[in-house]
Design a protein around this motif. Structure first.
Motif, PDB file in Angstrom:
ATOM      1  N   ALA A  69     -17.914 -20.129 121.894  1.00  0.00           N
ATOM      2  CA  ALA A  69     -16.540 -19.614 121.860  1.00  0.00           C
ATOM      3  C   ALA A  69     -15.741 -20.105 123.065  1.00  0.00           C
ATOM      4  N   ILE A  70     -16.381 -20.132 124.231  1.00  0.00           N
ATOM      5  CA  ILE A  70     -15.698 -20.610 125.445  1.00  0.00           C
ATOM      6  C   ILE A  70     -15.341 -22.085 125.300  1.00  0.00           C
ATOM      7  N   GLN A  71     -16.282 -22.890 124.841  1.00  0.00           N
ATOM      8  CA  GLN A  71     -16.005 -24.322 124.667  1.00  0.00           C
ATOM      9  C   GLN A  71     -14.901 -24.545 123.638  1.00  0.00           C
ATOM     10  N   GLN A  72     -14.919 -23.750 122.588  1.00  0.00           N
ATOM     11  CA  GLN A  72     -13.893 -23.868 121.552  1.00  0.00           C
ATOM     12  C   GLN A  72     -12.519 -23.515 122.102  1.00  0.00           C
ATOM     13  N   THR A  73     -12.459 -22.461 122.911  1.00  0.00           N
ATOM     14  CA  THR A  73     -11.195 -22.044 123.514  1.00  0.00           C
ATOM     15  C   THR A  73     -10.632 -23.128 124.409  1.00  0.00           C
ATOM     16  N   GLN A  74     -11.500 -23.888 125.068  1.00  0.00           N
ATOM     17  CA  GLN A  74     -11.076 -24.950 125.969  1.00  0.00           C
ATOM     18  C   GLN A  74     -10.865 -26.297 125.254  1.00  0.00           C
ATOM     19  N   GLY A  75     -10.987 -26.293 123.929  1.00  0.00           N
ATOM     20  CA  GLY A  75     -10.719 -27.505 123.172  1.00  0.00           C
ATOM     21  C   GLY A  75     -11.882 -28.466 123.069  1.00  0.00           C
ATOM     22  N   ASP A  76     -13.081 -28.062 123.498  1.00  0.00           N
ATOM     23  CA  ASP A  76     -14.256 -28.932 123.427  1.00  0.00           C
ATOM     24  C   ASP A  76     -14.983 -28.642 122.118  1.00  0.00           C
ATOM     25  N   TYR A  77     -14.447 -29.151 120.986  1.00  0.00           N
ATOM     26  CA  TYR A  77     -14.993 -28.807 119.678  1.00  0.00           C
ATOM     27  C   TYR A  77     -16.332 -29.482 119.406  1.00  0.00           C
ATOM     28  N   VAL A  78     -16.507 -30.667 119.949  1.00  0.00           N
ATOM     29  CA  VAL A  78     -17.798 -31.340 119.796  1.00  0.00           C
ATOM     30  C   VAL A  78     -18.881 -30.563 120.537  1.00  0.00           C
ATOM     31  N   GLY A  79     -18.599 -30.174 121.790  1.00  0.00           N
ATOM     32  CA  GLY A  79     -19.557 -29.396 122.562  1.00  0.00           C
ATOM     33  C   GLY A  79     -19.802 -28.036 121.945  1.00  0.00           C
ATOM     34  N   SER A  80     -18.746 -27.385 121.433  1.00  0.00           N
ATOM     35  CA  SER A  80     -18.895 -26.075 120.797  1.00  0.00           C
ATOM     36  C   SER A  80     -19.758 -26.167 119.548  1.00  0.00           C
ATOM     37  N   GLU A  81     -19.553 -27.238 118.767  1.00  0.00           N
ATOM     38  CA  GLU A  81     -20.372 -27.427 117.568  1.00  0.00           C
ATOM     39  C   GLU A  81     -21.844 -27.601 117.930  1.00  0.00           C
ATOM     40  N   ALA A  82     -22.096 -28.360 118.999  1.00  0.00           N
ATOM     41  CA  ALA A  82     -23.484 -28.570 119.420  1.00  0.00           C
ATOM     42  C   ALA A  82     -24.115 -27.262 119.896  1.00  0.00           C
ATOM     43  N   THR A  83     -23.341 -26.464 120.632  1.00  0.00           N
ATOM     44  CA  THR A  83     -23.869 -25.187 121.142  1.00  0.00           C
ATOM     45  C   THR A  83     -24.140 -24.207 120.007  1.00  0.00           C
TER      46      THR A  83
END
Length: 573
Positions: A88-102
């Motif tokens: 959720a934190i990565q998604q909020t910061q616009g890191d969708y690739v990292g959020s998907e991996a997490t």
């Protein structure tokens, strides 16, 4: 074109939905089944506190500590929860690739005993990430998984709305309308105004995209509900959609709504929404305002990109450090390297796309100013040519007559009735020529009386020597012809008849009007000397050619005929 589409604010509602799932109260019976001495108790309080305050780098660090220090065999729920928060934190910061991996890391920890709300949240997060990454098939797949496990009707309805937004992203508006119509008529929409407004806004936008007249009512109703609830993110969406709706029909109203969207996004410090609103303002603003909005957009976009890049680097470093502490095996290190490579490639693609978009924007701005300057020069040339032509007419047709009349009045006995009558005849001729010049250069009404005015002008060239015949003029739907085309046609026919009267030596002229599927045509013919003989003045025909070219038309001279002149004028429909 920017990546955030017109319904970008809907994504904020998706993020809020994710936050709703993530922020559920921890239950000692469902989450914490270990003793008070576990790493979970050590790190969960600072992690939750920093998350609530928006200090995401610190919150991410503590959630990652829970993930790395929990036992994969016995603490599956705690690992899933920490991964949810990190994604959720990565998604909020616009890191969708990292959020998907997490978020994907949490899938192997799913068990039959894992709480449904955690699975729903993971699937919903993956759906949001794939949607942002334009992988619509996977987005719908994970939204459907989340919808199947949702344990409240409202959660299920909100996720169904998310699926509809994916259809909208794919421009499958009819599919989206079918789904949204069902949602709008459900008891959930009637009982939850925020959800109702979100669905109505999406439905109104879909109808707008397929040019359905119901669009306006839905968009306005959604706006009214958002105003009633004072829901800032919803207001941003409503203002943005209404600006798009009125962009062509009422530009000023569209500009007003775009300004309201930008003001609301600025007030709540939502940088992504500000960026989307600025992009919209660039589309609906006047040329004088475009430069300021473009500058503001580029500055904000650059600032956001830097902030997001810093956040991505921080998250990557936190994960890397924790991974080093756990001494992961070579296979895991290889997977991390592949993920880093994919992230770098994505980052490179983003920068490349931004650079291309910047070049395109600069090219569009330069082209606009070039065309504007070119149009200005053409107008100035036309004005100069018109003034020169009028001056020549005054000199050639009036100056000598006026001089001779003055000389006649000075040298003749005006008390003599015959001399007086001659003077009056000369003055009448001067008046007639002056009136003709005035008519040739006066303004032309292009409204309902245009056809009558055109007929009067054409019939005015008939005389005892020349007969002008007009055919099928009433078959043309003049109310559907552009104003500039009417003016050009009037002047072109006027030029042709003036040229005919001066040079053709013919006794009749035929003008026939015709319209087909692509254009309307005027056929001109006379029985004069034709093009095979030298024409004393070519200015008239040159003016005809120039006028037709300015409105994208064409002129064809028929030189095959040995007698008379035949011309075909074609104007685009």
């Amino acid at each position: 074109m920017i990546l955030q589409r017109v319904h970008f604010p809907f994504f904020m509602s998706l993020l809020l939905l994710g936050t709703f799932f993530f922020s559920c109260t921890r239950s000692e019976s469902s989450i914490n089944k270990a003793t008070s001495e576990t790493a979970y108790h050590k790190y969960i309080t600072p992690a939750e506190d920093f998350y609530a305050k928006g200090v995401y780098d610190s919150a991410y660090y503590y959630y990652n500590q829970i993930r790395t220090k929990s036992d994969a065999k016995t603490d599956g729920d705690k690992i899933v929860y920490s991964l949810l928060k990190m994604a959720a934190i990565q998604q909020t910061q616009g890191d969708y690739v990292g959020s998907e991996a997490t978020a994907t890391e949490a899938l192997p920890f799913f068990q039959q005993t894992t709480e449904a709300q955690y699975k729903v949240a993971i699937y919903n997060t993956l759906g949001i990430n794939y949607q942002h990454l334009f992988d619509y098939a996977n987005a719908i797949r994970y939204y459907q998984k989340a919808s199947a496990l949702a344990d409240t009707p409202l959660q299920k309805a909100v996720i169904q709305n998310n699926i509809a937004v994916v259809y909208m992203e794919q421009q499958h508006y009819k599919q989206a309308i079918q789904l949204l119509t069902v949602l709008s008529q459900s008891p959930i929409a009637r009982n939850n105004l925020e959800h109702q407004a979100r669905v109505l806004d999406n439905l109104g936008y879909c109808y707008f995209k397929i040019q359905d007249s119901r669009s306006s009512a839905y968009l306005k109703k959604a706006l009214a509900i958002h105003q009633q609830l004072q829901f800032d993110y919803g207001l941003i969406t409503s203002y943005s959609n209404l600006a798009k709706y009125y962009q062509k029909s009422q530009p000023q109203l569209a500009f007003s709504y775009a300004q309201q969207s930008y003001a609301k996004a600025t007030a709540i410090q939502s940088t992504d929404d500000r960026l989307s609103a600025l992009a919209l303002l660039m589309e609906v603003s006047s040329p004088s305002q475009l430069r300021n909005y473009t500058k503001c957009y580029l500055q904000l976009n650059d600032s956001i990109s830097k902030v997001k890049q810093i956040a991505k680097n921080q998250f990557a470093k936190i994960k890397y450090d924790a991974t080093q502490e756990r001494n992961e095996n070579l296979q895991l290190k290889a997977e991390k390297a592949e993920n880093a490579l994919a992230l770098a490639q994505q980052r490179f693609n983003n920068y490349l796309l931004f650079f291309i978009l910047l070049l395109v924007l600069i090219a569009v701005v330069l082209l606009y100013f070039y065309l504007k300057n070119k149009s200005k020069k053409e107008k100035q040339a036309a004005i100069y040519e018109s003034e020169t032509r009028i001056a020549k007419k005054l000199h050639d047709e009036l100056a000598n007559d006026v001089y001779q009349t003055i000389a006649f009045a000075e040298t003749q006995d005006l008390h003599n009735p015959i001399q007086k009558e001659t003077l009056l005849d000369n003055l009448d001729k001067i008046y007639t020529r002056t009136r003709n010049i005035s008519r040739e250069n006066s303004s032309i009404g292009t409204g309902a009386s245009y056809e009558m005015a055109l007929k009067e002008m054409l019939s005015g060239f008939s005389s005892s020597r020349v007969q002008v015949i007009v055919k099928d003029i009433s078959t043309i739907p003049w109310d559907k012809i552009a104003e500039e085309q009417k003016i050009a046609l009037y002047r072109v026919l006027q030029e042709l008849l003036v040229n005919m009267k001066k040079h053709s030596q013919g006794s009749f002229v035929v003008l026939r009007f015709e319209m087909n599927a692509k254009a309307f045509l005027v056929h001109y013919s006379d029985n004069g000397i034709g093009m095979s003989h030298p024409i004393p003045s070519k200015n008239g025909l040159r003016n005809v050619e120039n006028r037709i070219l300015t409105i994208g038309g064409s002129i064809i001279f028929d030189t095959s005929s040995s007698k008379g002149l035949k011309i075909q004028l074609t104007f685009p429909k």
